[in-house]
Design a protein around this motif. Structure first.
Motif, PDB file in Angstrom:
ATOM      1  N   GLU A  64       1.429  -1.348  -0.287  1.00  0.00           N
ATOM      2  CA  GLU A  64      -0.087  -0.088  -0.116  1.00  0.00           C
ATOM      3  C   GLU A  64       1.036   1.274   0.403  1.00  0.00           C
ATOM      4  O   GLU A  64       0.449   2.468  -0.595  1.00  0.00           O
ATOM      5  CB  GLU A  64      -0.459  -0.073   1.544  1.00  0.00           C
ATOM      6  CG  GLU A  64      -2.259  -1.250   1.245  1.00  0.00           C
ATOM      7  CD  GLU A  64      -3.043  -0.698   0.165  1.00  0.00           C
ATOM      8  OE1 GLU A  64      -3.045   0.585  -0.042  1.00  0.00           O
ATOM      9  OE2 GLU A  64      -3.110  -1.876  -0.701  1.00  0.00           O
ATOM     10  N   LEU A  65       1.888   1.193   0.635  1.00  0.00           N
ATOM     11  CA  LEU A  65       2.920   2.022   0.388  1.00  0.00           C
ATOM     12  C   LEU A  65       3.497   2.672  -0.546  1.00  0.00           C
ATOM     13  O   LEU A  65       4.145   3.591  -1.112  1.00  0.00           O
ATOM     14  CB  LEU A  65       3.882   2.031   2.083  1.00  0.00           C
ATOM     15  CG  LEU A  65       3.791   2.572   2.902  1.00  0.00           C
ATOM     16  CD1 LEU A  65       4.749   1.301   4.296  1.00  0.00           C
ATOM     17  CD2 LEU A  65       3.459   3.463   3.627  1.00  0.00           C
ATOM     18  N   LEU A  66       3.629   1.722  -1.465  1.00  0.00           N
ATOM     19  CA  LEU A  66       4.088   2.237  -2.506  1.00  0.00           C
ATOM     20  C   LEU A  66       2.884   2.442  -3.842  1.00  0.00           C
ATOM     21  O   LEU A  66       3.668   3.133  -4.593  1.00  0.00           O
ATOM     22  CB  LEU A  66       4.662   0.730  -3.914  1.00  0.00           C
ATOM     23  CG  LEU A  66       5.626   0.053  -3.599  1.00  0.00           C
ATOM     24  CD1 LEU A  66       5.668  -1.237  -3.999  1.00  0.00           C
ATOM     25  CD2 LEU A  66       7.112   1.087  -3.544  1.00  0.00           C
ATOM     26  N   LYS A  67       1.987   2.682  -3.302  1.00  0.00           N
ATOM     27  CA  LYS A  67       0.892   3.034  -4.222  1.00  0.00           C
ATOM     28  C   LYS A  67       1.304   4.587  -3.908  1.00  0.00           C
ATOM     29  O   LYS A  67       0.674   5.919  -5.210  1.00  0.00           O
ATOM     30  CB  LYS A  67      -0.645   2.383  -4.348  1.00  0.00           C
ATOM     31  CG  LYS A  67      -0.487   1.035  -4.306  1.00  0.00           C
ATOM     32  CD  LYS A  67      -1.781   0.935  -3.467  1.00  0.00           C
ATOM     33  CE  LYS A  67      -2.246  -0.367  -3.696  1.00  0.00           C
ATOM     34  NZ  LYS A  67      -3.355  -1.306  -3.073  1.00  0.00           N
ATOM     35  N   LEU A  68       1.360   4.426  -2.909  1.00  0.00           N
ATOM     36  CA  LEU A  68       1.825   7.456  -2.727  1.00  0.00           C
ATOM     37  C   LEU A  68       2.885   7.514  -3.532  1.00  0.00           C
ATOM     38  O   LEU A  68       4.056   6.644  -3.215  1.00  0.00           O
ATOM     39  CB  LEU A  68       2.094   6.713  -1.186  1.00  0.00           C
ATOM     40  CG  LEU A  68       1.432   6.553  -0.203  1.00  0.00           C
ATOM     41  CD1 LEU A  68       1.666   6.136   1.544  1.00  0.00           C
ATOM     42  CD2 LEU A  68      -0.638   6.513  -0.503  1.00  0.00           C
TER      43      LEU A  68
END
Length: 959
Positions: A103-107
């Protein structure tokens, strides 16, 4: 010394040296806590800083999905503004799940690195602003519970860019950052292998057997807190020899279990449980077996081919049991206890046939949405016996439902331009499908596997979208009213088993379907009904072992009915535009770890919808009136609207001058009262009912009871309630109740005679008023209006005459600053009188405003308003001198601001202010014919900072 450094010094003097300092600027050190009673939490401070920062750094050991979900829409808005940040986290104790790293990679605007420092346990947040930074350091990791619920201590400090402490923080962060590992998919894959090896092996659960469930085992299951209260309510109704009752309970709060608990208490000889969908029969039967215990042969199904009507506990579909040939075989006294699930449907002919046939000892109805649009009086059916009522907000507060994160997103955007989705081709276009996929991926879902429901507008759209998604590798199926029950159940099973990602439907799943595993609800249609909105939201609110929270993604187009979204989420039925705006500004009405988030453009569309909506249309008011009348079983009064959270009584008296006028408009045959009596009622309804000052309420309540009151007794009553009793306030009350305060037009409207006579002895009602006290209907109407006034006055309680962040008109301000007369028509932007100077600012001017009055008033910060006087004024003008020297002259400056004229006549009161004399400047502004007009501008320093939510609302240009 710069202004910033001066503010920082004052802030730290207040926070670290002298707590009695008068400084209340935003830079003072704070201890951030989660305190529901005071509507405080750490998350609000994080979001406030994020909204206005130029960059940010997070150093947090632990991050949860729900914690990140609370910030996702804000981080996306920052991305759109070009603001970037960095997050440093860890693998400490392998607490962070692999999914959170994905999910952090989506930022897109956030760089993430992983520290391998042994014992990494930091919890710090740094927000860089122009020339200064804010630090929040303490005990809160990036989890929803830590930011909203848990008992946490975090200190908030502000440092100048040259500050040593800030430099040390940034140095520590940079040292770790430079030695940490950048987050990549490859790293996550490796981490997941290790993480999975460390997880305890799950033991597969064996299906429960109900062939014989011992009663003693069943009795070990106890009701939750809501069910306990509801059971007491049902029992109380039975103790009054009533034979029917209604339970109003939000979806997912355990209505079936509640019914089973009551049946367990009553132990009827025969019970009938009626549902309207076959899918939930087996589940209801199993729930009852689990709670009642005994042999499975005691429980039977009456539906389709199953005719187990001879069982002690019968679970039937309405379609089967309502058939004439079925009912003819069943004695009217066969069941001594009957339960009707989703009882708001009971107005249908099939239900009526059943209810008319059977004569049970007790009839219990259960529904989440008792309000009807078909005119059927559900409350009458149950003799107005509401045993218990719990709505969405209370259910969340009681932890009966899974928390949810709601995201209001813009429907379609192509090449950065927002598009209106109006045609079928646009609804199913590649661009829109891409947009939907981007949003459902970004906002994601709890747990590893999505199990989603999508609601769209038409059957045709559902089928076409399903084909598009399947083509893109997202496994979906479209279900509509055309599909058989067996098909629907088969596809639901596939969704639960992970064979499908989404079911796309129109409205067949609004109610009567139980899929607890749903972790994402997507709304792809406009909101036409707040009832349906909550029904669809409720599909995912049931608790389930596989999910921590529900994600709700609402695609908001340019629809006229967008104002229904905050109404639905908050349960605000007031029809009061200001109240609805506040539900957008402040979402603290949602309890626990749930959050409500709107992307910037989506928020703009809702505000525009609120502005243009006609919430006072007589049809809207009549529908609400009829609903309330059905609920209470009699003609409602203003107090009933207030007590039942229905229309705001001020909306009613804005539309019609008083309740009598309103009842007559509703075609009710009510007793008439003399014209002058009605004018007195109008005065109380218009001037006193809003409750903005208690003094008039107390005086009039006393006079209605006794006709007269001595001045000393009145003052003693005010003192006992801690209210001001200075001469100016007492004289103001006397002039208001004597009508001397008002303009000639208002005096005529209110009867041209004093409502209250003032003498040396004290106060009496006017002579005609005392005569009217012999008319019980007049007294009832007056007491009704004063009851509401007293209740509403609680929100306006304040140490001063005005309550910060409440809204007031210019006329109100003349009243409550104790001016002798109503001078609102000549007040314009400001006026100095009686040692007070109210200043009124309309923050966003309309495009057609004349240039000579188009002042560029603007906030420099939440505590500084850069303000312009009227044109053709110089520093030597007396009215300007009075303002500049207000502090020396003992003149109190009060600041009132509204966003634009669409808000009506009321302004937010922001408190008192002091002019910054060093900022006073004489400048020029354009006149009507291109001439340059003199004007004076200055900074007004508010004694208290504007709350960030109100500040953002006023300051942001969403036009």
């Amino acid at each position: 010394m710069s202004n910033l450094i001066n503010k920082l010094q004052q802030s730290y003097h207040k926070g670290l040296i002298d707590k009695y300092s008068n400084y209340n600027g935003k830079f003072k050190p704070e201890l951030l806590l989660n305190n529901e009673q005071k509507k405080q939490n750490v998350l609000t401070s994080l979001i406030d800083e994020l909204k206005n920062c130029q960059s940010f750094l997070f150093s947090v050991a632990f991050i949860t999905e729900s914690g990140l979900a609370t910030l996702k829409s804000h981080l996306l808005d920052l991305h759109n503004k070009g603001v970037k940040g960095s997050i440093l986290t860890s693998t400490y104790q392998y607490f962070n799940q692999p999914k959170i790293f994905r999910e952090l990679l989506k930022l897109k605007n956030v760089d993430v690195r992983i520290s391998d420092v042994e014992g990494f346990h930091s919890k710090g947040y740094i927000f860089q602003h122009e020339d200064y930074a804010t630090l929040i350091v303490g005990s809160s990791n990036l989890s929803a519970h830590a930011l909203q619920v848990n008992y946490e201590w975090n200190i908030k400090l502000t440092s100048h860019d040259n500050g040593e402490l800030l430099d040390y923080f940034q140095m520590q962060f940079n040292e770790l950052w430079n030695t940490s590992t950048p987050l990549t998919n490859e790293w996550i894959n490796q981490y997941q292998e290790t993480w999975e090896q460390l997880q305890p092996q799950k033991v597969a659960e064996m299906p429960s057997s109900y062939n014989s469930n011992k009663v003693e085992n069943a009795l070990t299951i106890e009701p939750n807190s809501m069910q306990v209260q509801a059971l007491k309510g049902i029992e109380a109704i039975r103790n009054q020899n009533q034979d029917r009752a209604l339970i109003i309970s939000a979806t997912g709060t355990g209505k079936t279990y509640l019914a089973a608990f009551d049946v367990r208490t009553v132990r009827p000889e025969r019970m009938l449980f009626i549902v309207h969908r076959e899918q939930i029969l087996q589940k209801a039967k199993q729930d009852f077996m689990q709670l009642l215990g005994g042999n499975e042969n005691d429980f039977g199904i009456l539906s389709g081919s199953s005719k187990q009507i001879d069982r002690k506990y019968v679970f039937a579909t309405v379609q089967t049991i309502s058939k004439e040939d079925t009912l003819q075989q069943l004695d009217k006294d066969l069941f001594d206890y009957i339960l009707i699930d989703e009882s708001h449907r009971a107005g249908a002919t099939s239900y009526q046939r059943i209810i008319d046939h059977f004569k049970p000892e007790f009839l219990l109805g259960m529904t989440a949405t008792p309000e009807r649009t078909d005119g059927y009086d559900l409350f009458k059916l149950f003799d107005y016996n509401i045993a218990y009522e719990i709505r969405l907000q209370e259910a969340l507060e009681e932890d009966m439902l899974v928390p949810f994160h709601y995201y209001g997103v813009t429907d379609l955007e192509i090449d950065g331009e927002v598009k209106d989705v109006t045609t079928f081709n646009q609804l199913i276009s590649d661009e829109r499908v891409t947009r939907i996929i981007e949003k459902i991926d970004y906002y994601s879902h709890s747990s590893d596997k999505v199990r989603g429901l999508m609601f769209c507008s038409t059957k045709k759209e559902a089928k076409a979208l399903s084909e598009h998604f399947n083509h893109r590798g997202i496994k979906t199926v479209a279900l509509t009213g055309d599909d058989l029950q067996e098909v629907r159940q088969y596809q639901v099973n596939r969704l639960e088993n992970g064979e499908l990602d989404y079911i796309i439907t129109v409205d067949i799943f609004n109610e009567g379907i139980d899929i607890p595993a749903i972790n994402q609800v997507v709304m792809l249609r406009q909101t036409d009904s707040s009832i349906i909105f909550i029904q669809q939201l409720g599909r995912g609110l049931r608790k389930h072992a596989t999910k921590e929270y529900l994600t709700v993604i609402d695609f908001i187009g340019n629809y006229q009915n967008n104002f229904l979204i905050p109404i639905a989420l908050s349960g605000d039925n007031s029809q009061n535009k200001d109240s609805i705006r506040r539900k957008m500004i402040d979402t603290s009405y949602i309890k626990g770890t749930s959050t409500i988030n709107f992307e910037a453009v989506a928020k703009e569309r809702i505000y525009q919808s609120i502005q243009t909506a006609n919430l006072m249309h007589m049809k809207v008011l009549k529908d609400a009136y009829q609903t309330l009348k059905m609920r209470i079983g009699r003609i409602p009064l203003l107090r009933d609207f207030y007590d039942h959270n229905s229309i705001d009584p001020t909306v009613i008296v804005d539309k019609k001058d008083n309740m009598l006028d309103f009842l007559q408009a509703m075609k009710e045959e009510v007793e008439a009262i003399p014209k002058h009596a009605q004018q007195i009622l109008t005065f109380i309804s218009k001037e006193v009912l809003p409750g903005k000052r208690k003094h008039e309420i107390i005086l009039l309540q006393s006079l209605v009871k006794s006709g007269s009151l001595s001045k000393n007794t009145f003052i003693d009553m005010l003192v006992s309630k801690g209210l001001p009793v200075d001469d100016q306030t007492i004289q103001s009350i006397e002039r208001i109740c004597g009508l001397d305060f008002y303009t000639e037009a208002d005096r005529k409207k209110y009867g041209n005679e004093p409502i209250v006579e003032v003498s040396g002895e004290g106060y009496t009602l006017c002579e005609k008023g005392k005569q009217y006290l012999n008319q019980s209907w007049f007294v009832q109407l007056i007491e009704d209006a004063l009851y509401v006034a007293e209740k509403r006055s609680e929100r306006f309680e304040s140490k001063g005459s005005l309550k910060r962040l409440e809204k007031y008109s210019r006329k109100d301000v003349c009243k409550y600053l104790n001016w002798e007369n109503d001078e609102h028509s000549t007040m314009y932007g400001y006026k100095t009188k009686h040692q007070t100077c109210p200043i009124f600012v309309t923050y966003h001017k309309k495009d057609d405003v004349e240039e000579s009055v188009n002042y560029e008033d603007t906030f420099k910060s939440p505590e500084v308003l850069h303000w312009y006087t009227r044109s053709r004024r110089r520093k030597t003008s007396q009215e300007v001198i009075d303002i500049i020297e207000a502090e020396e002259k003992g003149i109190d400056i009060h600041v009132f601001v509204k966003k634009d004229d669409d808000e009506g006549n009321d302004f937010y009161y922001l408190g008192e202010a002091i002019p910054d004399q060093s900022s006073v400047e004489e400048t020029k502004m354009a006149g009507k014919n291109g001439e340059e007009l003199p004007v004076v501008t200055m900074d007004l320093h508010l004694q208290e900072s504007v709350d960030q939510a109100i500040y953002d609302y006023l300051h942001e240009d969403i036009g």
